[in-house]
Write a protein that holds these residues in place. Structure first.
Motif, PDB file in Angstrom:
ATOM      1  N   GLU A  81      -4.430  77.315 -31.519  1.00 17.77           N
ATOM      2  CA  GLU A  81      -5.542  77.997 -32.185  1.00 17.77           C
ATOM      3  C   GLU A  81      -5.557  77.697 -33.678  1.00 17.77           C
ATOM      4  N   TYR A 109     -18.483  80.254 -42.730  1.00 15.42           N
ATOM      5  CA  TYR A 109     -17.503  80.134 -41.645  1.00 15.42           C
ATOM      6  C   TYR A 109     -16.626  81.377 -41.571  1.00 15.42           C
ATOM      7  N   LYS A 140     -10.790  74.693 -37.912  1.00 12.66           N
ATOM      8  CA  LYS A 140     -11.051  74.502 -36.486  1.00 12.66           C
ATOM      9  C   LYS A 140     -12.554  74.542 -36.207  1.00 12.66           C
ATOM     10  N   LEU A 141     -13.260  75.508 -36.817  1.00  9.16           N
ATOM     11  CA  LEU A 141     -14.713  75.585 -36.642  1.00  9.16           C
ATOM     12  C   LEU A 141     -15.409  74.370 -37.248  1.00  9.16           C
ATOM     13  N   LYS A 144     -15.188  71.359 -34.974  1.00  7.68           N
ATOM     14  CA  LYS A 144     -16.174  71.405 -33.887  1.00  7.68           C
ATOM     15  C   LYS A 144     -17.532  70.911 -34.377  1.00  7.68           C
ATOM     16  N   LYS A 145     -17.945  71.397 -35.545  1.00  5.93           N
ATOM     17  CA  LYS A 145     -19.232  70.992 -36.102  1.00  5.93           C
ATOM     18  C   LYS A 145     -19.216  69.510 -36.474  1.00  5.93           C
ATOM     19  N   ARG A 147     -17.569  67.144 -35.064  1.00  5.42           N
ATOM     20  CA  ARG A 147     -17.668  66.336 -33.837  1.00  5.42           C
ATOM     21  C   ARG A 147     -19.076  66.341 -33.253  1.00  5.42           C
ATOM     22  N   LYS A 148     -19.821  67.409 -33.490  1.00  6.19           N
ATOM     23  CA  LYS A 148     -21.218  67.460 -32.993  1.00  6.19           C
ATOM     24  C   LYS A 148     -22.109  66.511 -33.799  1.00  6.19           C
TER      25      LYS A 148
END
Length: 149
Positions: A81, A109, A140-141, A144-145, A147-148
């Motif tokens: 995590e 965030y 971590k958030l 994710k963004k 990678r999008k």
């Protein structure tokens, strides 16, 4: 703890390891890196990470699968995590640039994460520990963004 891998008498690998959840899960210590937001030599943001193509990650997954249990799964998931897991070193370096460009969005965030109560412990600066924990969740958030995009 030390994790040492030998081939007969020859030491091949010597890495740090940690026991989590009362010893129910043994993990490899992740790499440490950081990001300087103003191009000075010190890090403004530090983080722990592994790359999927690294020996450390593969050893960690081997240890996890070897001792698999519900307790190990829970500890493994909690461990990751706050550790960034990159597909490659190139992705990690590109992500660092992304963070530098988008760190001004930190407060947005921050609204999306939950930081548990952190007690005051002797020898630790609570606010620094909390900030590092928040930064790990924010990164971590952001990953994710990233990678999008």
């Amino acid at each position: 703890m030390d994790i040492k891998i030998f081939y007969h008498q020859t030491l091949m690998v010597d890495v740090g390891g940690i026991l989590l959840d009362g010893g129910r899960y043994m993990a490899v210590c992740p790499e440490t890196s950081g990001i300087s937001l103003d191009n000075w030599s010190k890090w403004d943001i530090s983080y722990k990470y592994m790359t999927k193509d690294s020996f450390l990650y593969k050893l960690n997954e081997f240890l996890y699968r070897h001792e698999f249990s519900d307790e190990a799964r829970y500890s493994h998931d909690r461990y990751f995590e706050v550790i960034l897991l990159f597909d490659s070193e190139q992705e990690r370096l590109s992500f660092k640039n992304y963070v530098i460009e988008h760190w001004d969005e930190r407060e947005e965030y921050l609204k999306q994460i939950f930081c548990p109560h952190i007690p005051q412990l002797e020898g630790y600066v609570k606010d620094t520990f909390k900030k590092d924990y928040e930064n790990a969740l924010i990164l971590k958030l952001m990953l994710k963004k990233f990678r999008k995009n």
